[in-house]
Design a protein around this motif. Structure first.
Motif, PDB file in Angstrom:
ATOM      1  N   TYR A  50       0.835  -1.199   0.000  1.00 31.31           N
ATOM      2  CA  TYR A  50       0.000   0.000   0.000  1.00 31.31           C
ATOM      3  C   TYR A  50       0.873   1.252   0.000  1.00 31.31           C
ATOM      4  CZ  TYR A  50      -3.869  -3.106   1.161  1.00 31.31           C
ATOM      5  OH  TYR A  50      -4.814  -4.102   1.137  1.00 31.31           O
ATOM      6  N   GLU A  51       0.290   2.349  -0.455  1.00 33.25           N
ATOM      7  CA  GLU A  51       0.955   3.645  -0.462  1.00 33.25           C
ATOM      8  C   GLU A  51       0.511   4.455   0.760  1.00 33.25           C
ATOM      9  OE1 GLU A  51       3.282   4.637  -2.614  1.00 33.25           O
ATOM     10  OE2 GLU A  51       3.148   2.642  -3.540  1.00 33.25           O
ATOM     11  N   PRO A  52       1.341   5.413   1.204  1.00 37.23           N
ATOM     12  CA  PRO A  52       0.943   6.252   2.335  1.00 37.23           C
ATOM     13  C   PRO A  52      -0.416   6.909   2.109  1.00 37.23           C
ATOM     14  CG  PRO A  52       3.257   6.580   1.851  1.00 37.23           C
ATOM     15  CD  PRO A  52       2.711   5.717   0.749  1.00 37.23           C
TER      16      PRO A  52
ATOM     17  N   PRO B 117       6.533  25.347   6.354  1.00 35.40           N
ATOM     18  CA  PRO B 117       5.146  25.100   5.940  1.00 35.40           C
ATOM     19  C   PRO B 117       4.821  25.725   4.591  1.00 35.40           C
ATOM     20  CG  PRO B 117       5.246  25.785   8.246  1.00 35.40           C
ATOM     21  CD  PRO B 117       6.603  26.024   7.662  1.00 35.40           C
ATOM     22  N   ASN B 118       3.884  25.101   3.892  1.00 35.66           N
ATOM     23  CA  ASN B 118       3.365  25.664   2.635  1.00 35.66           C
ATOM     24  C   ASN B 118       1.924  26.105   2.828  1.00 35.66           C
ATOM     25  OD1 ASN B 118       2.181  23.154   2.880  1.00 35.66           O
ATOM     26  ND2 ASN B 118       2.580  22.512   0.771  1.00 35.66           N
TER      27      ASN B 118
ATOM     28  N   ASP C  76       6.895  18.406   1.285  1.00 39.08           N
ATOM     29  CA  ASP C  76       7.684  17.295   0.754  1.00 39.08           C
ATOM     30  C   ASP C  76       7.002  15.946   0.933  1.00 39.08           C
ATOM     31  OD1 ASP C  76       9.838  18.952  -0.057  1.00 39.08           O
ATOM     32  OD2 ASP C  76      10.595  18.981   2.001  1.00 39.08           O
ATOM     33  N   TYR C  77       6.335  15.755   2.076  1.00 40.14           N
ATOM     34  CA  TYR C  77       5.776  14.441   2.390  1.00 40.14           C
ATOM     35  C   TYR C  77       4.423  14.205   1.724  1.00 40.14           C
ATOM     36  CZ  TYR C  77       4.444  10.340   5.146  1.00 40.14           C
ATOM     37  OH  TYR C  77       4.061   9.073   5.525  1.00 40.14           O
ATOM     38  N   ALA C  78       3.615  15.256   1.627  1.00 37.43           N
ATOM     39  CA  ALA C  78       2.267  15.112   1.049  1.00 37.43           C
ATOM     40  C   ALA C  78       1.945  16.326   0.192  1.00 37.43           C
ATOM     41  CB  ALA C  78       1.235  14.930   2.155  1.00 37.43           C
TER      42      ALA C  78
ATOM     43  N   LYS D  34       8.257  13.653  14.955  1.00 39.15           N
ATOM     44  CA  LYS D  34       8.213  13.577  13.490  1.00 39.15           C
ATOM     45  C   LYS D  34       7.223  12.510  13.033  1.00 39.15           C
ATOM     46  CE  LYS D  34      11.663  11.703  11.232  1.00 39.15           C
ATOM     47  NZ  LYS D  34      12.986  11.483  10.586  1.00 39.15           N
ATOM     48  N   LEU D  35       7.194  11.397  13.731  1.00 36.70           N
ATOM     49  CA  LEU D  35       6.232  10.337  13.430  1.00 36.70           C
ATOM     50  C   LEU D  35       4.808  10.878  13.463  1.00 36.70           C
ATOM     51  CD1 LEU D  35       5.435   7.268  13.163  1.00 36.70           C
ATOM     52  CD2 LEU D  35       5.375   7.258  15.669  1.00 36.70           C
ATOM     53  N   GLY D  36       4.501  11.680  14.485  1.00 34.97           N
ATOM     54  CA  GLY D  36       3.166  12.242  14.603  1.00 34.97           C
ATOM     55  C   GLY D  36       2.786  13.108  13.423  1.00 34.97           C
ATOM     56  N   GLY D  37       3.745  13.845  12.868  1.00 37.20           N
ATOM     57  CA  GLY D  37       3.459  14.658  11.696  1.00 37.20           C
ATOM     58  C   GLY D  37       3.106  13.818  10.486  1.00 37.20           C
ATOM     59  N   GLN D  38       3.842  12.723  10.293  1.00 37.95           N
ATOM     60  CA  GLN D  38       3.582  11.861   9.142  1.00 37.95           C
ATOM     61  C   GLN D  38       2.232  11.167   9.259  1.00 37.95           C
ATOM     62  OE1 GLN D  38       8.326  10.971   8.254  1.00 37.95           O
ATOM     63  NE2 GLN D  38       7.061   9.354   9.072  1.00 37.95           N
ATOM     64  N   ILE D  39       1.905  10.674  10.455  1.00 40.49           N
ATOM     65  CA  ILE D  39       0.610  10.024  10.659  1.00 40.49           C
ATOM     66  C   ILE D  39      -0.522  11.022  10.449  1.00 40.49           C
ATOM     67  CG2 ILE D  39      -0.877   8.982  12.423  1.00 40.49           C
ATOM     68  CD1 ILE D  39       1.592   7.516  13.467  1.00 40.49           C
ATOM     69  N   THR D  40      -0.335  12.244  10.898  1.00 35.77           N
ATOM     70  CA  THR D  40      -1.361  13.271  10.703  1.00 35.77           C
ATOM     71  C   THR D  40      -1.650  13.486   9.222  1.00 35.77           C
ATOM     72  OG1 THR D  40      -0.822  14.400  12.781  1.00 35.77           O
ATOM     73  CG2 THR D  40      -1.903  15.708  11.061  1.00 35.77           C
ATOM     74  N   LEU D  41      -0.617  13.645   8.427  1.00 35.46           N
ATOM     75  CA  LEU D  41      -0.799  13.882   6.996  1.00 35.46           C
ATOM     76  C   LEU D  41      -1.416  12.678   6.296  1.00 35.46           C
ATOM     77  CD1 LEU D  41       2.565  15.734   6.283  1.00 35.46           C
ATOM     78  CD2 LEU D  41       0.279  16.765   6.308  1.00 35.46           C
TER      79      LEU D  41
END
Length: 409
Positions: A57-59, A337-338, A220-222, A173-180
């Motif tokens: 699966y993809e993020p 941030p963007n 960058d991540y999403a 940092k993990l929390g940011g990725q899970i949020t997105l």
């Protein structure tokens, strides 16, 4: 569908912060024994289990949904669990969960607020998706009024379990990725009717960390996500500064610090070997809190400090352990941030270094980010959260109405 087959005071909190960053870095500084990380017990509910083919699966891909019983605290609101694929701090695939509250009379593609709740815990029962179905006074007294304000305005609310499946308390940092990834997933669930919704993120303290990291990483991540803004308050922007400026010593709430160290070890087992540094007493306490939430964590560490649980009394400057703390310090992260940012804090906050907040906001402003910063004139961390809330909700409402954000850099 189911998954495939189926404020006790300024001084107290300032010392806790010091222990989180300083005492646990000391414990994790040099290999002394062979103890391995201790992980939480598997959730007994199969919905939370990670599928064997998670790597396919993809993020942000949806792994499953579940309609939940209604909650009396949130009238005329549907509750849906969404399991999705995310990524841990090592870049490996993980399964995560977010809880979505949706007003029954909402319009299709109405506003979506991703709210990162404060989670102090190491076990499954500490997650937001679980706590919603308990009588936890912190959630129902402190948070429910704001949630109902949002729901009455037709906003849907996503509440991610942002510590991840290992409950890596302290891994920002993990929390940011899970949020997105949670936002991605919620917008992909057709029955929620949120695919084209305007999105805003918000959170305070530990939830503010996840929010601010998500904002800084989104570009960058999403990059495909269209996020109208992020409101992050009381954010610990630099854990290294906590290490360097806040002292050690026994304290009634040292259990929260120990939990943060155990959480970081879960996320970085090879680089933050906390368990190898624990003496017999420390290992016993570690075992007792491996699945605990706030109250039990406090009880386990009451009146203790790092030296009570360590094999060594010396501070060893270990570069690997320090790098873990640096990687979770937003002031040291190059990304910006963007999206527009609303940031609020106490100017004399005893929990987080205010200069780190000022420096991070200043760097974002210099990079062209629109930042509205509010210093709430109170002398403590938690009161600032409450008194800043009306300003936060007004700012979020303006983003959902499509108004252009202004800053005060």
């Amino acid at each position: 569908m189911e998954r495939r087959s189926a404020t006790t005071g300024l001084r107290r909190w300032s010392r806790v912060a010091g222990m989180v960053a300083c005492g646990l870095m000391m414990l994790a500084s040099a290999p002394v024994g062979q103890a391995k990380p201790i992980y939480p017990a598997p959730d007994p509910d199969p919905f939370y289990a990670q599928p064997a083919d998670i790597a396919e699966y993809e993020p942000g891909d949806v792994l499953g949904t579940r309609a939940m019983p209604p909650l009396a605290a949130f009238p005329e609101t549907d509750v849906t669990l969404v399991q999705f694929r995310s990524t841990n701090s090592m870049g490996e695939p993980i399964a995560a969960v977010t809880t979505v509250l949706t007003p029954r009379d909402r319009k299709p593609d109405g506003p979506l607020l991703s709210y990162q709740h404060i989670i102090n815990g190491l076990g499954a029962q500490c997650s937001v998706s679980r706590v919603l179905y308990t009588d936890d006074p912190n959630l129902m007294v402190r948070e429910a009024p704001a949630y109902n304000f949002a729901l009455r305005r037709g906003w849907s609310i996503a509440l991610p379990d942002h510590l991840g499946p290992h409950f890596a308390y302290g891994a920002a940092k993990l929390g940011g990725q899970i949020t997105l990834d949670g936002i991605r997933a919620v917008q992909r669930v057709d029955e929620l009717r949120l695919r084209e919704s305007p999105v805003v993120m918000a959170g305070y303290s530990g939830g503010g960390m996840a929010t601010a990291w998500a904002a800084a990483m989104a570009k960058d991540y999403a990059p495909e996500l269209r996020i109208a803004g992020a409101a992050a308050g009381g954010v610990p922007m630099n854990l290294v500064k906590m290490l360097e400026t806040l002292g050690l010593g026994a304290h009634p709430v040292f259990g929260l610090a120990l939990a943060a160290g155990l959480g970081l070890e879960r996320e970085y087992p090879d680089r933050f070997p906390l368990s190898e540094q624990l003496n017999d007493k420390g290992l016993t306490v570690r075992q007792s809190v491996a699945n605990s939430c706030t109250n039990d964590l406090l009880a386990a560490g009451a009146g203790r400090g790092a030296l009570d649980f360590a094999k060594t009394t010396s501070m060893i400057d270990d570069s690997e352990a320090r790098s873990v703390v640096e990687e979770n310090s937003l002031e040291l992260y190059d990304g910006t941030p963007n999206m527009p940012i609303f940031e609020w804090h106490s100017p004399i906050d005893g929990l987080v270094p205010v200069d780190a907040i000022v420096n991070t906001v200043g760097r974002w402003c210099d990079a062209g980010v629109t930042v509205q910063s509010l210093a709430v004139p109170v002398p403590d961390h938690l009161t600032a959260a409450v008194l800043g809330l009306p300003h936060v909700l007004s700012w979020i409402d303006a983003r959902f109405r499509g108004e252009t954000a202004t800053g005060n850099c």
